[in-house]
Design a protein around this motif. Sequence first.
Motif, mmCIF file in Angstrom:
data_model
loop_
_atom_site.group_PDB
_atom_site.id
_atom_site.type_symbol
_atom_site.label_atom_id
_atom_site.label_comp_id
_atom_site.label_asym_id
_atom_site.label_seq_id
_atom_site.Cartn_x
_atom_site.Cartn_y
_atom_site.Cartn_z
ATOM 1 N N ASP A 98 -81.660 -1.840 115.377
ATOM 2 C CA ASP A 98 -81.263 -0.778 116.296
ATOM 3 C C ASP A 98 -81.977 0.526 115.931
ATOM 4 O O ASP A 98 -82.836 0.555 115.046
ATOM 5 C CB ASP A 98 -79.739 -0.617 116.307
ATOM 6 C CG ASP A 98 -79.184 -0.152 114.970
ATOM 7 O OD1 ASP A 98 -79.947 0.298 114.097
ATOM 8 O OD2 ASP A 98 -77.959 -0.237 114.788
ATOM 9 N N ARG A 99 -81.603 1.576 116.584
ATOM 10 C CA ARG A 99 -82.279 2.865 116.411
ATOM 11 C C ARG A 99 -81.988 3.526 115.064
ATOM 12 O O ARG A 99 -82.811 4.286 114.557
ATOM 13 C CB ARG A 99 -81.850 3.792 117.547
ATOM 14 C CG ARG A 99 -82.527 5.122 117.542
ATOM 15 C CD ARG A 99 -82.143 5.925 118.753
ATOM 16 N NE ARG A 99 -82.778 7.231 118.707
ATOM 17 C CZ ARG A 99 -82.627 8.155 119.624
ATOM 18 N NH1 ARG A 99 -81.869 7.923 120.670
ATOM 19 N NH2 ARG A 99 -83.239 9.307 119.517
ATOM 20 N N TRP A 100 -80.824 3.240 114.457
ATOM 21 C CA TRP A 100 -80.377 4.029 113.324
ATOM 22 C C TRP A 100 -80.271 3.304 111.990
ATOM 23 O O TRP A 100 -80.325 3.937 110.931
ATOM 24 C CB TRP A 100 -79.014 4.646 113.645
ATOM 25 C CG TRP A 100 -79.029 5.465 114.881
ATOM 26 C CD1 TRP A 100 -78.446 5.152 116.074
ATOM 27 C CD2 TRP A 100 -79.678 6.724 115.077
ATOM 28 N NE1 TRP A 100 -78.695 6.134 116.999
ATOM 29 C CE2 TRP A 100 -79.442 7.118 116.407
ATOM 30 C CE3 TRP A 100 -80.434 7.544 114.252
ATOM 31 C CZ2 TRP A 100 -79.936 8.306 116.928
ATOM 32 C CZ3 TRP A 100 -80.926 8.736 114.777
ATOM 33 C CH2 TRP A 100 -80.672 9.098 116.099
ATOM 34 N N SER A 101 -80.083 2.005 111.987
ATOM 35 C CA SER A 101 -79.757 1.291 110.747
ATOM 36 C C SER A 101 -80.796 1.467 109.645
ATOM 37 O O SER A 101 -80.441 1.732 108.496
ATOM 38 C CB SER A 101 -79.541 -0.196 111.026
ATOM 39 O OG SER A 101 -78.379 -0.371 111.796
ATOM 40 N N LEU A 115 -82.911 3.862 109.255
ATOM 41 C CA LEU A 115 -82.892 5.248 108.784
ATOM 42 C C LEU A 115 -81.730 5.487 107.827
ATOM 43 O O LEU A 115 -81.877 6.178 106.815
ATOM 44 C CB LEU A 115 -82.811 6.214 109.965
ATOM 45 C CG LEU A 115 -84.046 6.274 110.855
ATOM 46 C CD1 LEU A 115 -83.793 7.168 112.060
ATOM 47 C CD2 LEU A 115 -85.254 6.750 110.075
ATOM 48 N N ASP A 142 -80.308 13.928 114.070
ATOM 49 C CA ASP A 142 -79.969 13.797 115.481
ATOM 50 C C ASP A 142 -79.079 12.600 115.807
ATOM 51 O O ASP A 142 -79.035 12.150 116.940
ATOM 52 C CB ASP A 142 -81.238 13.763 116.334
ATOM 53 C CG ASP A 142 -82.192 12.647 115.938
ATOM 54 O OD1 ASP A 142 -82.038 12.090 114.839
ATOM 55 O OD2 ASP A 142 -83.105 12.350 116.725
ATOM 56 N N ILE A 143 -78.325 12.125 114.858
ATOM 57 C CA ILE A 143 -77.378 11.031 115.098
ATOM 58 C C ILE A 143 -75.982 11.628 115.270
ATOM 59 O O ILE A 143 -75.607 12.562 114.566
ATOM 60 C CB ILE A 143 -77.399 9.999 113.944
ATOM 61 C CG1 ILE A 143 -76.546 8.783 114.285
ATOM 62 C CG2 ILE A 143 -76.964 10.623 112.628
ATOM 63 C CD1 ILE A 143 -76.703 7.623 113.303
ATOM 64 N N MET A 185 -71.923 7.479 116.374
ATOM 65 C CA MET A 185 -72.964 6.480 116.159
ATOM 66 C C MET A 185 -73.177 6.213 114.676
ATOM 67 O O MET A 185 -73.387 5.068 114.266
ATOM 68 C CB MET A 185 -74.270 6.921 116.821
ATOM 69 C CG MET A 185 -75.355 5.878 116.760
ATOM 70 S SD MET A 185 -74.904 4.235 117.364
ATOM 71 C CE MET A 185 -74.521 4.569 119.065
ATOM 72 N N THR A 202 -72.752 2.624 112.906
ATOM 73 C CA THR A 202 -73.872 2.071 112.154
ATOM 74 C C THR A 202 -73.456 1.738 110.727
ATOM 75 O O THR A 202 -73.742 0.648 110.223
ATOM 76 C CB THR A 202 -75.062 3.049 112.159
ATOM 77 O OG1 THR A 202 -75.444 3.301 113.509
ATOM 78 C CG2 THR A 202 -76.244 2.502 111.384
ATOM 79 N N HIS A 235 -98.779 6.312 112.409
ATOM 80 C CA HIS A 235 -97.983 7.018 113.404
ATOM 81 C C HIS A 235 -98.850 7.801 114.389
ATOM 82 O O HIS A 235 -98.630 7.755 115.603
ATOM 83 C CB HIS A 235 -96.977 7.931 112.711
ATOM 84 C CG HIS A 235 -96.028 8.575 113.648
ATOM 85 N ND1 HIS A 235 -95.767 9.919 113.631
ATOM 86 C CD2 HIS A 235 -95.278 8.061 114.653
ATOM 87 C CE1 HIS A 235 -94.898 10.204 114.580
ATOM 88 N NE2 HIS A 235 -94.584 9.098 115.209
#
Length: 130
Positions: free
Chosen positions: A29-32, A34, A55-56, A60, A64, A112
Motif C-alpha cells: 500500500d501507500r504507507w506500510s 514508509l 502527510d499521513i 491511516m 497501517t 527517482h
Amino acid sequence: MKVTLPPVVPGSGHAEKCPVRDILDCIGDRWSLLVLLNLSSGTLRFTEVKRAIGDISQRMLSQTLRSLERDGYVIRTVYPTVPPKVEYCLTPLGGSLLDKIEPLLTWANENHEQVRTARAAYVPPSAATA
C-alpha cells in the motif's frame, strides 16, 4: 535475471494461496513501507512516526500500524501511564523484510529523477489509437 517462482504462481487464479499476493496485500500500500523504514531507526511513538512521514492522517497511520502489527512486522507496546504511552518497533520479521526491500529503496533513490522525467515526457495514447 531469472526469478524463481513460488509453488503457486502469482496470477494463477489461486490468490488465497499465493504468498506473493498475501505479502504484497499488506506492504504494497501507500504507507506500510514508509512506516517500516522509519521504524528501522529504532522504537518510535505514534506521533514520531506521524511527524517523520508528514502527510499521513492519524486514521491511516493507525490502520497501517495495526495491519503491520497483525502480520508480525511491528510490535506495539502500551505503557500504563496517563495519558497512555504507546511505542512501536520492528520485529525480527519486519527487519528481515526491510533487508530484502533495501535494494528497492536504493534503486528508487538512484532512479527517482529518471522516473519523474519519464512521467513528465509521457504522452498518453489518444482514445482512437488505444
